[in-house]
Design an enzyme around this catalytic site. Structure first.
Site, mmCIF file in Angstrom:
data_model
loop_
_atom_site.group_PDB
_atom_site.id
_atom_site.type_symbol
_atom_site.label_atom_id
_atom_site.label_comp_id
_atom_site.label_asym_id
_atom_site.label_seq_id
_atom_site.Cartn_x
_atom_site.Cartn_y
_atom_site.Cartn_z
ATOM 1 N N VAL A 28 0.830 -1.212 0.000
ATOM 2 C CA VAL A 28 0.000 0.000 0.000
ATOM 3 C C VAL A 28 0.863 1.259 0.000
ATOM 4 O O VAL A 28 0.493 2.280 0.561
ATOM 5 C CB VAL A 28 -0.974 0.002 1.201
ATOM 6 N N ALA A 81 14.043 3.976 -8.782
ATOM 7 C CA ALA A 81 15.498 3.868 -8.674
ATOM 8 C C ALA A 81 16.208 4.844 -9.618
ATOM 9 O O ALA A 81 17.190 5.474 -9.231
ATOM 10 C CB ALA A 81 15.923 2.434 -8.982
ATOM 11 N N HIS A 98 13.816 -2.217 -39.469
ATOM 12 C CA HIS A 98 12.681 -3.083 -39.800
ATOM 13 C C HIS A 98 13.152 -4.530 -39.858
ATOM 14 O O HIS A 98 14.196 -4.799 -40.436
ATOM 15 C CB HIS A 98 12.101 -2.698 -41.157
HETATM 16 P P1 FAD Z 1 16.823 2.726 -0.932
HETATM 17 O O1 FAD Z 1 17.064 1.845 -2.081
HETATM 18 O O2 FAD Z 1 15.677 2.440 -0.055
HETATM 19 O O3 FAD Z 1 18.160 2.697 -0.082
HETATM 20 C C1 FAD Z 1 18.293 3.381 1.103
HETATM 21 C C2 FAD Z 1 19.420 2.756 1.886
HETATM 22 O O4 FAD Z 1 19.689 3.603 3.005
HETATM 23 C C3 FAD Z 1 19.110 1.387 2.461
HETATM 24 O O5 FAD Z 1 20.112 0.487 2.095
HETATM 25 C C4 FAD Z 1 19.081 1.589 3.973
HETATM 26 O O6 FAD Z 1 19.632 0.498 4.696
HETATM 27 C C5 FAD Z 1 19.987 2.786 4.103
HETATM 28 N N1 FAD Z 1 19.746 3.569 5.328
HETATM 29 C C6 FAD Z 1 18.567 3.993 5.829
HETATM 30 N N2 FAD Z 1 18.780 4.743 6.937
HETATM 31 C C7 FAD Z 1 20.119 4.781 7.111
HETATM 32 C C8 FAD Z 1 20.966 5.376 8.048
HETATM 33 N N3 FAD Z 1 20.472 6.109 9.047
HETATM 34 N N4 FAD Z 1 22.295 5.203 7.920
HETATM 35 C C9 FAD Z 1 22.819 4.482 6.903
HETATM 36 N N5 FAD Z 1 22.070 3.890 5.969
HETATM 37 C C10 FAD Z 1 20.748 4.038 6.074
HETATM 38 N N6 FAD Z 1 12.077 1.239 -8.835
HETATM 39 C C11 FAD Z 1 12.349 1.255 -10.153
HETATM 40 O O7 FAD Z 1 12.768 2.288 -10.676
HETATM 41 N N7 FAD Z 1 12.173 0.147 -10.932
HETATM 42 C C12 FAD Z 1 11.716 -1.014 -10.418
HETATM 43 O O8 FAD Z 1 11.569 -2.000 -11.138
HETATM 44 C C13 FAD Z 1 11.428 -1.060 -9.029
HETATM 45 N N8 FAD Z 1 10.968 -2.197 -8.479
HETATM 46 C C14 FAD Z 1 10.729 -2.229 -7.136
HETATM 47 C C15 FAD Z 1 10.221 -3.406 -6.592
HETATM 48 C C16 FAD Z 1 9.942 -3.477 -5.247
HETATM 49 C C17 FAD Z 1 9.413 -4.764 -4.679
HETATM 50 C C18 FAD Z 1 10.178 -2.341 -4.418
HETATM 51 C C19 FAD Z 1 9.914 -2.405 -2.951
HETATM 52 C C20 FAD Z 1 10.663 -1.161 -4.955
HETATM 53 C C21 FAD Z 1 10.937 -1.101 -6.313
HETATM 54 N N9 FAD Z 1 11.393 0.076 -6.914
HETATM 55 C C22 FAD Z 1 11.635 0.105 -8.261
HETATM 56 C C23 FAD Z 1 11.628 1.298 -6.131
HETATM 57 C C24 FAD Z 1 13.125 1.432 -5.817
HETATM 58 O O9 FAD Z 1 13.566 0.279 -5.139
HETATM 59 C C25 FAD Z 1 13.379 2.677 -4.998
HETATM 60 O O10 FAD Z 1 12.822 3.795 -5.624
HETATM 61 C C26 FAD Z 1 14.861 2.889 -4.819
HETATM 62 O O11 FAD Z 1 15.462 1.794 -4.167
HETATM 63 C C27 FAD Z 1 15.129 4.168 -4.033
HETATM 64 O O12 FAD Z 1 16.487 4.334 -3.876
HETATM 65 P P2 FAD Z 1 17.103 5.117 -2.620
HETATM 66 O O13 FAD Z 1 18.569 5.072 -2.817
HETATM 67 O O14 FAD Z 1 16.425 6.405 -2.467
HETATM 68 O O15 FAD Z 1 16.694 4.252 -1.352
HETATM 69 P P1 NAI Z 2 1.732 2.019 -4.916
HETATM 70 O O1 NAI Z 2 1.640 3.398 -4.438
HETATM 71 O O2 NAI Z 2 2.202 1.754 -6.285
HETATM 72 O O3 NAI Z 2 0.329 1.296 -4.784
HETATM 73 C C1 NAI Z 2 -0.331 1.198 -3.559
HETATM 74 C C2 NAI Z 2 -1.779 0.900 -3.828
HETATM 75 O O4 NAI Z 2 -2.397 0.555 -2.609
HETATM 76 C C3 NAI Z 2 -2.543 2.100 -4.394
HETATM 77 O O5 NAI Z 2 -3.270 1.716 -5.519
HETATM 78 C C4 NAI Z 2 -3.420 2.527 -3.229
HETATM 79 O O6 NAI Z 2 -4.621 3.119 -3.640
HETATM 80 C C5 NAI Z 2 -3.641 1.199 -2.537
HETATM 81 N N1 NAI Z 2 -3.984 1.322 -1.125
HETATM 82 C C6 NAI Z 2 -3.495 2.200 -0.220
HETATM 83 N N2 NAI Z 2 -4.060 1.997 0.982
HETATM 84 C C7 NAI Z 2 -4.900 0.957 0.844
HETATM 85 C C8 NAI Z 2 -5.761 0.265 1.737
HETATM 86 N N3 NAI Z 2 -5.867 0.600 3.020
HETATM 87 N N4 NAI Z 2 -6.510 -0.751 1.252
HETATM 88 C C9 NAI Z 2 -6.422 -1.115 -0.063
HETATM 89 N N5 NAI Z 2 -5.633 -0.485 -0.947
HETATM 90 C C10 NAI Z 2 -4.863 0.528 -0.496
HETATM 91 O O7 NAI Z 2 2.637 1.268 -3.826
HETATM 92 P P2 NAI Z 2 3.347 -0.145 -3.832
HETATM 93 O O8 NAI Z 2 2.759 -1.059 -4.824
HETATM 94 O O9 NAI Z 2 3.401 -0.535 -2.405
HETATM 95 O O10 NAI Z 2 4.795 0.218 -4.307
HETATM 96 C C11 NAI Z 2 5.529 1.208 -3.615
HETATM 97 C C12 NAI Z 2 6.358 1.984 -4.543
HETATM 98 O O11 NAI Z 2 7.518 1.243 -4.902
HETATM 99 C C13 NAI Z 2 5.700 2.341 -5.867
HETATM 100 O O12 NAI Z 2 4.886 3.463 -5.762
HETATM 101 C C14 NAI Z 2 6.900 2.623 -6.718
HETATM 102 O O13 NAI Z 2 7.345 3.919 -6.440
HETATM 103 C C15 NAI Z 2 7.914 1.618 -6.198
HETATM 104 N N6 NAI Z 2 7.919 0.445 -7.078
HETATM 105 C C16 NAI Z 2 8.262 0.615 -8.381
HETATM 106 C C17 NAI Z 2 8.258 -0.442 -9.249
HETATM 107 C C18 NAI Z 2 8.592 -0.212 -10.667
HETATM 108 O O14 NAI Z 2 9.087 0.867 -10.986
HETATM 109 N N7 NAI Z 2 8.355 -1.156 -11.554
HETATM 110 C C19 NAI Z 2 7.913 -1.790 -8.804
HETATM 111 C C20 NAI Z 2 7.525 -1.841 -7.420
HETATM 112 C C21 NAI Z 2 7.555 -0.762 -6.600
#
Ligand code: FAD
Ligand code: NAI
Length: 476
Positions: free
Chosen positions: A281, A331, A455
């Protein structure tokens, strides 16, 4: 005496590790603080993205898509395969191997670029000429000082009140990527990016998946044409049961399974029984324990660090990037902010166009978009011309057996400048980049229409969509 650095980065996710490498490349003495431990208890760089996000989810999406292909799609090519078996242990081990390779790869990059990895969690202690930061690791605490600090502490899964996530039965992304067996019945709360991607993984591997979404509309951030198509494919063709407009009332975990009590969109009480539940969520920023109040770093009511367009916080020489600040939690957005901040510290003039950050959902078909949707343009009173081209009319797509979906391009009616691009197709993640590039160069749909495209390629559909803006498609 504490170690001194020009730049200290807190967090080594894609934002932090890239910022540290770029700062070191620019000649700054740089350290990066990270204390993440993987399930084996080893310290690991890479943050959410590499450990429990982008990389492991894409590995499982690929493996499960192979299963889907062999079970349902190869027959059309005249290929039948009997006795297909899935070894989930091996699939998970492959995923873990990829994660290990990637996270070790950052250790190598740190060494190569002379970035010091400070193992532990960082906390602001004091602000003065320089910033004093405490690093708390397994071996105790040390303090370091930095002229410039880049906060890149990322985000963690948002949990719902009253629902305990144990990451065994009720899981966020961490547990949901590590199931040891395919659940028979999987419940998912939230039809966002994680719900759809991980819901797809486990459905393809045999789970009966029900997704419960609070909002009344599906994929509201997408162009309406795309969300309509995605709804049709995910629900009718693939059998994901997605319930919109629901309200979660209670989650009960028993030995025999999990019961989710919810109210449906008609106000009726419903029950979902499942053996695993994913709570996806949204995510919340990691600012607890950062010591923000020790130095007066401004954090908003939702926990995000407040920054301007250059990722500057309210404190001089302190920057924040990635998931811990405003904007999409992606990311590539975190990485580009990391590069920009390092270059800004070096006195360069980097610029990020936040309007051209692509979104990609790695389902099958993939859903990718950049810029504005048609409904957004309408709401903002921008007159547009749109062009759409289906992959049904693209030879390469037919050859690949991936002829579903389309490309849609939105151009300003007066100037023809491309304002948005939307692709739904098995390879949308790669196709969207052409539209991103054109938008970065402030290009027009006519530019795409006049670029020679190889193509037969899927990219010809992008060109045809651009031609369709001017009602002159050649192959439809
Ligand atoms: P993070 O990757 O969260 O890294 C933060 C780091 O800071 C962590 O390692 C943590 O341990 C460290 N940290 C926290 N507090 C401290 C502290 N006080 N001191 C030292 N270290 C600390 N995004 C995409 O673009 N494409 C995708 O396909 C995609 N798939 C995803 C799939 C899933 C299941 C999830 C959960 C996310 C996905 N995302 C994807 C989102 C993406 O992972 C994040 O947007 C990205 O990792 C953010 O990068 P960041 O460096 O800001 O933070
Ligand atoms: P999300 O924001 O994409 O989706 C959360 C969903 O949960 C929304 O549709 C929202 O309306 C719903 N929701 C919120 N509260 C709820 C409730 N109480 N009951 C039922 N539904 C509820 O968040 P998600 O899927 O957790 O992913 C988090 C973030 O991680 C994404 O927003 C994205 O930034 C990043 N991410 C990116 C990926 C990619 O780039 N391919 C893959 C996975 C994650």
């Amino acid at each position: 005496m504490s170690k001194q650095f020009d730049v200290v980065v807190i967090g080594a996710g894609p934002g932090g590790y890239i910022a540290a490498i770029r700062a070191a490349q620019l000649g700054f003495s740089t350290a990066c603080i990270e204390g993440w431990k993987n399930p084996k208890g080893e310290l690991a760089l890479g943050g959410t993205c590499l450990n429990v996000g982008c990389i492991p989810s894409k590995a499982l999406l690929q493996s499960s898509e192979h299963v889907e292909q062999v079970e349902h799609k190869f027959a059309d090519h005249g290929i039948t395969a009997a006795g297909v078996k899935v070894d989930l242990g091996k699939m998970q081990a492959r995923k873990d191997g990829i994660v290990g390779k990637m996270t070790k790869g950052i250790e190598y990059l740190f060494k190569k670029n002379k970035v010091t990895w400070l193992k532990g969690f960082g906390k602001f202690v004091q602000a003065g000429e320089t910033y004093t930061i405490e690093v708390a690791g397994a071996e105790g605490k040390e303090t370091v000082t930095a002229k410039h600090v880049i906060v890149a502490t990322g985000s963690k899964a948002r949990h719902l009140p009253g629902i305990t996530v144990d990451n065994v039965n009720v899981c966020d992304n961490e547990g949901a990527l590590a199931f040891g067996a395919v659940p028979k019945k999987l419940g998912v709360i939230g039809a966002g990016v994680i719900g759809l991607e991980l819901g797809s993984v486990w459905r393809r591997l045999g789970a009966e998946v029900t997704v419960l979404e609070a909002l009344p509309n599906f994929l509201g951030a997408c162009d309406d044409a795309v969300s309509k198509e995605a709804w049709k494919v995910f629900t009718k063709e693939q059998g994901l049961a997605i319930k919109l407009g629901i309200k979660i009332d209670k989650v009960t975990t028993k030995k025999s399974g999990i019961t989710v009590d919810y109210t449906d969109d008609k106000g009726l009480a419903q029950k979902l029984e499942c053996d695993k539940l994913i709570v996806s969520v949204g995510r919340v920023p990691n600012t607890d324990g950062l010591g923000s109040t020790n130095v007066g770093l401004k954090v908003d009511g939702r926990g995000f660090i407040e920054v301007d367009d250059h990722c500057r916080t309210n404190l001089p020489n302190v920057y924040a990037i990635g998931d811990v600040v405003r904007g999409p939690m992606l990311a590539h957005k975190a990485e580009d902010e990391g590069v920009a901040v390092a270059e800004f510290i070096a006195g360069q003039k980097p610029h990020i166009d936040f309007n051209t950050i692509p979104w990609i959902i790695y389902t099958s078909p993939e859903v990718a978009w950049v810029g504005k949707t048609e409904q957004q343009c309408k709401a903002e009173g921008i007159a547009v011309r749109t062009g759409q081209f289906p992959f049904m009319a693209n030879g390469r797509a037919l050859g690949q057996g991936e002829s579903g979906g389309f490309v849609k391009i939105i151009a300003d009616a007066k100037t023809d400048r491309v304002l948005g691009g939307h692709v739904i197709h098995a390879h949308a993640s790669e196709l969207i980049q052409e539209i991103v590039t054109v938008m970065e160069f402030k290009g027009a749909s006519e530019d795409i229409a006049r670029i020679v495209h190889g193509h037969p390629t899927l990219s010809e559909a992008v060109r045809e969509a651009a031609l369709a803006v001017d009602k002159r498609t050649l192959n439809l």
